[in-house]
Scaffold this active site. Sequence first.
Site, mmCIF file in Angstrom:
data_model
loop_
_atom_site.group_PDB
_atom_site.id
_atom_site.type_symbol
_atom_site.label_atom_id
_atom_site.label_comp_id
_atom_site.label_asym_id
_atom_site.label_seq_id
_atom_site.Cartn_x
_atom_site.Cartn_y
_atom_site.Cartn_z
ATOM 1 C CG HIS A 194 -1.867 -1.115 1.290
ATOM 2 N ND1 HIS A 194 -2.833 -1.316 0.339
ATOM 3 C CD2 HIS A 194 -2.013 -2.122 2.184
ATOM 4 C CE1 HIS A 194 -3.538 -2.392 0.652
ATOM 5 N NE2 HIS A 194 -3.055 -2.890 1.759
ATOM 6 C CD GLU A 235 -4.015 -10.579 -10.975
ATOM 7 O OE1 GLU A 235 -3.238 -9.789 -10.416
ATOM 8 O OE2 GLU A 235 -5.251 -10.434 -10.952
ATOM 9 C CG ASP A 257 -0.895 -10.555 -7.386
ATOM 10 O OD1 ASP A 257 -0.158 -10.596 -6.384
ATOM 11 O OD2 ASP A 257 -2.082 -10.212 -7.339
ATOM 12 C CB CYS A 306 -2.281 -2.380 -15.367
ATOM 13 S SG CYS A 306 -2.946 -3.916 -14.719
#
Length: 582
Positions: free
Chosen positions: A188, A431, A455, A502
Amino acid sequence: MKGISVSPGVVVGAAYCIHEIFVNPETRKLEPNEVLPELQRYENARKSTANDLQAMRQKVAAQVGQQEAAIFQTHQSILRDPAFTAKIRHYIVEQRLTSAAALERVLADYSLLFTKTKDDYLRQRLDDVRDVIIRLSSYLSEVLRPVEHAEHGPLIIVADELLPSHVVTLGNREVAGIVTQSGGQTSHAAILARSRGIPAVAGVRNILKQVKNGDTLVIDGREGDILINPDPETEKAYRKLEREFFHLKDHLAENRDAVAITADGVLLDLLANINNPADAAAATAMGASGVGLYRTEYLFLSHHDVPDEEEQYATYKKVIAASPQRRVTIRTLDLGGDKTTPYLGSKKEANPFMGWRSIRLSFEHPEFFAAQLRAILRAAAGKGVRVQIMFPMITTLEEVRKVRSLLLKAQRKLHDEGKPYEPVPLGIMIEVPAAAVCIDNLLEVVDFVSIGSNDLVQYLMAADRDNPRVSHLCQPLSPAVLRVLQGIIAVCNQANKPVTLCGEMAGAPRAFLLLLGMGLRSFSMSPAFIPTIKELAAKVTIEQARESLLHALRLKTTSAVQKHMGDFVASIAPDLKLLDTG
């Protein structure tokens, strides 16, 4: 001290430490005449917390299910527990502690008690006690608003990990940099730092034991270095680098209106990854051509309870209105792993990143999932709006067929209710390695593909990207990762299926050049990185990128690829060295 570079640049500033719960523990003793008013203050906080928990329980039961709402019943039981209340009252009356200080002491008591037991169930109840105490504390102190009352001026936030609840409290404060003890390149804190374009380093073990509020910190986000209270000469040198960093950012921001194009005239699509309407506005300001990834889970993580369909609809409309060209790819909930809420994805698992999370969690709550699909379809209606929907962590063809069926069901229901909506293109995140291997099968039933490299890298390398002990394995420039990415992009291009990356690779200069050489033409990244990549693209030809890729694919180690690409970036864009990381 050394950590993991998660956002490039150099900054010098004053440290502001966020400890686990009690940011500024209260040490003042109450006067005798203050005891009764303090007991009443605690009682008022207890009633407010009880009302919160009851409202949460009812709302989650209605929208998600009774089983998921049971967590709040547990929290209500703790709040009503006579022994819990007696402990708090004891510290207020007998030791004349403030309510907030009493809560801190009670948490310490329970922590000591629970860690001694060998019963896993009881040890997990400590999390519930902590949640209740955090709710109570929010009514008694500034525990959840630590930054608002910090000294004026730019701050360097130092925390174990910067959680979504902390992020909300940052507001518009001037945060110059972020350092965390845990986390990695996709935590985060890392995502927040990159979205704001500020230097950050993660995985700096025990830094909260070494740093106190007001200490001078230097963050070198290029190498992952942290300096604490440097000598005057060292500080002067880094302040010079800091000025160069800000000058470079200001210079790059001037290209916001320029077209993203390579030196030999190939047009590129530079999109933004966002979490909220403010990020969407930043994407417009930075010259993005649209939003390639809207992470809807941050609406849920920062919400005081659970957002219903109308709240989601209103937020999605705001995001679309603020986005460049009103063009947005909305990803459905990606909760679980390191992103949990009390009512979804909070079950204890031995390996949460590979467990009950993301699309798997959504499938288990079809009505809850349907509310999000309906909100997205409704928000997509309107002139000039270009919305796509994307599903995370897809593993099999059966899952794609299932999400398509659920999407069609949501459309039919909206049609029957007479509510305006717009059918949208359906895409998936690649992913999971299984999806990467069978990409050709999946392309038959989707409209577009987006590669979630964050991921994908950790699953390929079998290493938790946020665990500092193994994060060195999660390298996007690993030869294995490059081979897999090249295969995905080639298959999509051959099938004429739109493909975007992305993950954080898209905004990293070295990785961007390799992806360009692989044939990728659409990139989605943190808004702050768009000017850098636009500048870099203008300095390289497709042929140069291909030659660099071919050389990199012949190399056998990650370090060799990193050095090769670092040299390549330096040769074509030496002025971007402050924004290049390994």
